[in-house]
Scaffold this motif. Structure first.
Motif, mmCIF file in Angstrom:
data_model
loop_
_atom_site.group_PDB
_atom_site.id
_atom_site.type_symbol
_atom_site.label_atom_id
_atom_site.label_comp_id
_atom_site.label_asym_id
_atom_site.label_seq_id
_atom_site.Cartn_x
_atom_site.Cartn_y
_atom_site.Cartn_z
ATOM 1 N N THR A 149 -7.601 3.890 9.288
ATOM 2 C CA THR A 149 -7.675 2.926 8.200
ATOM 3 C C THR A 149 -9.122 2.695 7.794
ATOM 4 O OG1 THR A 149 -5.691 1.805 8.960
ATOM 5 C CG2 THR A 149 -7.129 0.560 7.493
ATOM 6 N N TYR A 150 -9.956 2.373 8.773
ATOM 7 C CA TYR A 150 -11.322 1.967 8.469
ATOM 8 C C TYR A 150 -12.239 3.142 8.159
ATOM 9 C CZ TYR A 150 -15.852 -0.202 8.738
ATOM 10 O OH TYR A 150 -17.104 -0.614 8.441
ATOM 11 N N PHE A 151 -12.287 4.117 9.042
ATOM 12 C CA PHE A 151 -13.180 5.242 8.837
ATOM 13 C C PHE A 151 -12.550 6.334 7.987
ATOM 14 C CE2 PHE A 151 -15.294 3.320 12.457
ATOM 15 C CZ PHE A 151 -16.628 3.427 12.085
ATOM 16 N N GLY A 152 -11.253 6.510 8.124
ATOM 17 C CA GLY A 152 -10.587 7.573 7.383
ATOM 18 C C GLY A 152 -10.220 7.197 5.972
ATOM 19 N N GLY A 153 -10.062 5.902 5.728
ATOM 20 C CA GLY A 153 -9.673 5.461 4.400
ATOM 21 C C GLY A 153 -8.269 5.895 4.026
ATOM 22 N N LEU A 154 -7.444 6.199 5.028
ATOM 23 C CA LEU A 154 -6.084 6.651 4.742
ATOM 24 C C LEU A 154 -5.178 5.462 4.421
ATOM 25 C CD1 LEU A 154 -5.481 9.348 7.506
ATOM 26 C CD2 LEU A 154 -6.195 9.701 5.148
ATOM 27 N N GLU A 155 -4.190 5.727 3.600
ATOM 28 C CA GLU A 155 -3.183 4.725 3.269
ATOM 29 C C GLU A 155 -2.245 4.562 4.465
ATOM 30 O OE1 GLU A 155 -3.064 2.978 0.399
ATOM 31 O OE2 GLU A 155 -4.900 4.014 -0.225
ATOM 32 N N GLN A 156 -1.603 3.407 4.544
ATOM 33 C CA GLN A 156 -0.704 3.143 5.660
ATOM 34 C C GLN A 156 0.433 4.163 5.728
ATOM 35 O OE1 GLN A 156 0.397 -0.999 5.406
ATOM 36 N NE2 GLN A 156 -1.662 -1.684 5.915
ATOM 37 N N THR A 157 0.920 4.615 4.587
ATOM 38 C CA THR A 157 1.992 5.615 4.598
ATOM 39 C C THR A 157 1.502 6.948 5.167
ATOM 40 O OG1 THR A 157 1.489 6.126 2.286
ATOM 41 C CG2 THR A 157 3.326 4.602 2.707
ATOM 42 N N ASP A 158 0.249 7.321 4.850
ATOM 43 C CA ASP A 158 -0.315 8.556 5.396
ATOM 44 C C ASP A 158 -0.499 8.448 6.904
ATOM 45 O OD1 ASP A 158 -0.455 9.835 2.927
ATOM 46 O OD2 ASP A 158 -2.499 9.126 2.537
ATOM 47 N N ILE A 159 -0.950 7.285 7.358
ATOM 48 C CA ILE A 159 -1.148 7.066 8.793
ATOM 49 C C ILE A 159 0.198 7.143 9.516
ATOM 50 C CG2 ILE A 159 -1.867 5.381 10.545
ATOM 51 C CD1 ILE A 159 -3.916 4.356 8.415
ATOM 52 N N ALA A 160 1.202 6.506 8.940
ATOM 53 C CA ALA A 160 2.537 6.537 9.548
ATOM 54 C C ALA A 160 3.039 7.971 9.661
ATOM 55 C CB ALA A 160 3.503 5.681 8.725
ATOM 56 N N ALA A 161 2.868 8.760 8.616
ATOM 57 C CA ALA A 161 3.316 10.149 8.643
ATOM 58 C C ALA A 161 2.537 10.968 9.664
ATOM 59 C CB ALA A 161 3.184 10.775 7.255
ATOM 60 N N LEU A 162 1.238 10.785 9.695
ATOM 61 C CA LEU A 162 0.389 11.540 10.610
ATOM 62 C C LEU A 162 0.722 11.242 12.067
ATOM 63 C CD1 LEU A 162 -2.028 13.449 11.041
ATOM 64 C CD2 LEU A 162 -3.508 11.444 10.950
ATOM 65 N N LEU A 163 0.905 9.954 12.381
ATOM 66 C CA LEU A 163 1.168 9.546 13.758
ATOM 67 C C LEU A 163 2.661 9.520 14.096
ATOM 68 C CD1 LEU A 163 -1.474 6.684 14.142
ATOM 69 C CD2 LEU A 163 -1.677 9.100 14.767
ATOM 70 N N GLU A 164 3.484 9.818 13.097
ATOM 71 C CA GLU A 164 4.941 9.836 13.271
ATOM 72 C C GLU A 164 5.474 8.489 13.764
ATOM 73 O OE1 GLU A 164 5.577 13.268 15.770
ATOM 74 O OE2 GLU A 164 5.188 14.650 14.116
ATOM 75 N N ILE A 165 5.030 7.433 13.064
ATOM 76 C CA ILE A 165 5.494 6.074 13.318
ATOM 77 C C ILE A 165 5.872 5.454 11.980
ATOM 78 C CG2 ILE A 165 4.162 5.762 15.444
ATOM 79 C CD1 ILE A 165 2.038 4.269 13.837
#
Length: 188
Positions: A149-165
């Motif tokens: 979120t902070y360093f990557g600037g990724l959206e929450q949906t992208d983070i969820a997909a990446l981490l499979e949560i």
């Protein structure tokens, strides 16, 4: 980013992993501007004390990532890796400056982008890196969510997909991470 562009980037990442000599160049041409925006954002958060331009920072990060295993799952994984490389470079530079000046001139960053309301925390980058490292030791997933979120600037949906949560899990992890970091940074 539209799904077809995400799929195209994922295809390029797979081609790069499989040894295509042109896939890396094609990939970088496609995402260069977006990566430069990330580098510029990180530098602006550093309080203008960094001694590199966004272009230089991006190029250093690309050089750091090029010899890696290149086993990127998708676009979000690639951008997360690039953001980690950028974070590492900025932290290393902050440490070098702090060592040269015996603690003076540390890089300042704000957590405004974390959407913590009107509240803004100014912390030095080295302390933030140490706190994030401790958080990642305490709960690796929460640490990853905060980093992305902070360093990557990724959206929450992208983070969820990446981490499979799920996205609600990302939101819960962020609430915990913000509270934990606020407390940890207050104790330093």
């Amino acid at each position: 980013m539209p799904p077809e562009i995400n799929a195209d980037l994922t295809t390029m990442l797979k081609q790069w992993r499989d040894g295509s000599g042109t896939a890396f160049a094609d990939l970088i041409d496609r995402v260069y501007d977006e990566l430069k925006v990330i580098a510029k954002r990180r530098l602006s958060q550093s309080g203008n004390s960094a001694t590199v331009s966004p272009t230089e920072l991006l190029h250093e990060a690309l050089v750091a990532v090029m010899p890696s295993t290149m086993d990127f799952k998708n676009r979000a994984h690639f951008f997360a890796t690039m953001s980690l490389a950028i974070r590492s470079i900025l932290v290393d530079q902050a440490r070098a400056r702090a060592a040269q000046k015996r603690g003076g001139g540390v890089v300042r960053v704000t957590m405004n982008d974390l959407d913590i309301g009107e509240e803004s925390m100014a912390v030095d980058l080295i302390s933030m890196d140490q706190a994030l490292t401790k958080l990642e030791e305490l709960d690796p997933r929460v640490g990853q969510v905060m980093h992305l979120t902070y360093f990557g600037g990724l959206e929450q949906t992208d983070i969820a997909a990446l981490l499979e949560i799920s996205v609600p899990t990302v939101k819960r992890d962020l609430r915990f991470a913000r509270a934990w970091l606020t407390r940890a940074m207050g104790e330093t």
